[in-house]
Design an enzyme around this catalytic site. Structure first.
Site, PDB file in Angstrom:
ATOM      1  N   CYS A 120       0.816  -1.214   0.000  1.00 14.39           N
ATOM      2  CA  CYS A 120       0.000   0.000   0.000  1.00 14.39           C
ATOM      3  C   CYS A 120       0.848   1.262   0.000  1.00 14.39           C
ATOM      4  O   CYS A 120       0.522   2.254  -0.655  1.00 14.39           O
ATOM      5  CB  CYS A 120      -0.941  -0.004   1.194  1.00 14.39           C
ATOM      6  SG  CYS A 120      -0.116  -0.037   2.807  1.00 14.39           S
TER       7      CYS A 120
ATOM      8  N   HIS B 135      -1.722   0.992   7.277  1.00 12.86           N
ATOM      9  CA  HIS B 135      -2.080   1.118   5.857  1.00 12.86           C
ATOM     10  C   HIS B 135      -1.804   2.542   5.390  1.00 12.86           C
ATOM     11  O   HIS B 135      -1.957   3.496   6.162  1.00 12.86           O
ATOM     12  CB  HIS B 135      -3.566   0.786   5.682  1.00 12.86           C
ATOM     13  CG  HIS B 135      -4.028   0.680   4.258  1.00 12.86           C
ATOM     14  ND1 HIS B 135      -3.429  -0.144   3.346  1.00 12.86           N
ATOM     15  CD2 HIS B 135      -5.034   1.317   3.589  1.00 12.86           C
ATOM     16  CE1 HIS B 135      -4.059  -0.046   2.176  1.00 12.86           C
ATOM     17  NE2 HIS B 135      -5.031   0.850   2.306  1.00 12.86           N
TER      18      HIS B 135
ATOM     19  N   ASN C 146      -7.921   4.890  -2.272  1.00 18.17           N
ATOM     20  CA  ASN C 146      -7.360   3.640  -1.758  1.00 18.17           C
ATOM     21  C   ASN C 146      -6.774   2.837  -2.912  1.00 18.17           C
ATOM     22  O   ASN C 146      -6.927   3.188  -4.085  1.00 18.17           O
ATOM     23  CB  ASN C 146      -8.446   2.845  -1.020  1.00 18.17           C
ATOM     24  CG  ASN C 146      -7.864   1.863  -0.028  1.00 18.17           C
ATOM     25  OD1 ASN C 146      -6.662   1.671   0.061  1.00 18.17           O
ATOM     26  ND2 ASN C 146      -8.726   1.229   0.746  1.00 18.17           N
TER      27      ASN C 146
END
Length: 445
Positions: free
Chosen positions: A68, A365, A387
């Site tokens: 991520c 994250h 995202n």
């Protein structure tokens, strides 16, 4: 006390007299805790409309990998490429960065093993280096990625596409962890039992690194040394770029001065006073790169810097504890997403500092802030989040984060220095305090 029959009888009687437990037990057992306690009212507060937004590309998908922080970093950088090449969207090769990060992490690990060769095997630092939570993990932080960009540059996705192992990385990670522990054992044995010199240990390390390089080439592919990129711009005109190294491509089409982009954190714990710079021992991908460095500021300052960046059209890399009160399908992060306390008759009382101190929360994250909804007084209501989990959740991959959720579970942002107040900049540039490797801010997004 002990858990005997009288205690269990008392518990059972209290449970059957509890009206909240009796009213909710069937629904919770039938559909699960999340579905049974979902607060439908949060949908009213998240209409996915934002007063201030930045440009962004199409939603990306990290699949079954922990990359991520790479996706967030490259999704922030690609906006510059889109502007300069007149593109609707663009995507960098995350696999290219993944290759170099794995090789550099192996190098760092082996160097740390050599550096700590006189430590007892049972020492906390050795156990930390060997732990599965840290060793050759996919994750990272912005400053670690800045080192990769500076040394290796970046390439379009077509130059080094995904492979099975980049998209589903667990097996590769497992093999590399086993190999690194084998190598650590060999290096320590060579020093303690065979009395090998430091030069001899370094020679062993080079051969060990070749094995990692070979595995990465087999699983991820060999990284390109030249960019060859063909595309059509917004006006449907065809273009071809050739003859640039990855470093030259990044410099020409992104053009960031990486030294001007800094990490700002919010850590309200007693051991981390505000307006102090921090680093973390043994936290790096590239040993020769600038060490990880943060400045700790109050949350209102962190949000102010992020808003300035967004209003100037610059997306903001940020790290958070994404799993807390997350409605993944809906793409909503809100403190009131689930009615756990009412449904279970419990009360959560820890504040942000306590959650950090007691291991309840830390950065897990990284995503990108690409917008914010401000009220008439300029105060944030919700934040627009890009995202990297594909388009199946949220609003085609876009998430909405309440400002209250951001206060509690966002820990780090990356912004340009120009958006940061002088007081925070002075602290960032001043003497840095080292944190232990196991500090919560040594966590990898």
């Amino acid at each position: 006390m002990t858990i005997d029959s009288s205690v269990l009888r008392s518990f059972s009687e209290r449970f059957h007299k509890d009206p909240v437990a009796q009213a909710s037990k069937s629904a919770i057992a039938r559909v699960g805790l999340a579905q049974a306690t979902f607060n439908n009212d949060v949908l009213r507060r998240h209409n996915f409309k934002f007063s201030d937004e930045t440009a962004r590309g199409e939603i990306t998908y990290q699949k079954q990998s922990g990359r991520c922080w790479m996706f967030a970093s490259l999704n922030t950088a690609r906006v510059e490429v889109m502007k300069k090449l007149n593109l609707e969207t663009f995507e960098f090769s995350q696999n290219y960065s993944f290759f170099w990060d794995k090789l550099e992490k192996a190098h760092s690990f082996l160097e740390y093993i050599i550096e700590t060769r006189e430590e007892e095997l049972t020492s906390r630092i050795i156990r930390h280096l060997l732990s599965s939570e840290n060793l050759m993990q996919d994750g990272g932080q912005w400053d670690m990625y800045a080192g990769i960009l500076k040394k290796y540059g970046a390439v379009p996705k077509s130059c080094m596409p995904e492979t099975f192992n980049s998209s589903a990385s667990s097996q590769l990670g497992s093999v590399l962890r086993t190999l690194m522990r084998e190598d650590a054992c060999k290096l320590r044995h060579a020093f303690h039992e065979e009395k090998k010199s430091l030069d001899e240990l370094q020679a062993m390390k080079e051969e060990m690194l070749y094995e990692v390089y070979q595995i990465l080439c087999q699983t991820l592919g060999e990284p390109p040394t030249e960019v060859k990129f063909s595309y059509r711009d917004k006006d449907k005109k065809f273009h071809r770029i050739e003859g640039l190294t990855p470093q030259e491509f990044f410099e020409k089409y992104v053009g960031w001065n990486l030294d001007e982009r800094i990490s700002v954190i919010h850590a309200p714990t007693q051991d981390k006073p505000y307006f102090q710079a921090y680093t973390v021992k043994f936290l790096s991908s590239i040993l020769e790169a600038k060490p990880v460095r943060y400045v700790n500021v109050p949350m209102e300052d962190l949000k102010k810097f992020a808003i300035r960046s967004i209003q100037a059209g610059h997306p903001v890399w940020f790290g958070c504890d994404v799993g807390q009160f997350l409605a993944r399908k809906e793409g909503i992060m809100d403190l009131e997403t689930y009615t756990y306390e009412d449904s279970l008759n419990i009360h959560f009382e820890m504040d942000k500092a306590s959650r950090l101190d007691y291991g309840e929360s830390l950065m897990t994250h990284a995503m990108v802030l690409v917008g914010v909804d401000l009220d008439e007084n300029g105060k944030p209501l919700t934040w627009k989040v890009e995202n990297s989990w594909g388009k199946e959740s949220g609003d085609q991959g876009i998430y909405s984060m309440s400002d209250a959720w951001m206060d509690e579970f966002t820990y780090q942002i990356m912004v340009e220095r120009e958006f940061v107040d002088e007081k925070a900049l002075a602290a960032y540039d001043a003497e840095v305090k080292e944190l232990e490797p196991w500090d919560p801010f040594g966590s990898l997004a």
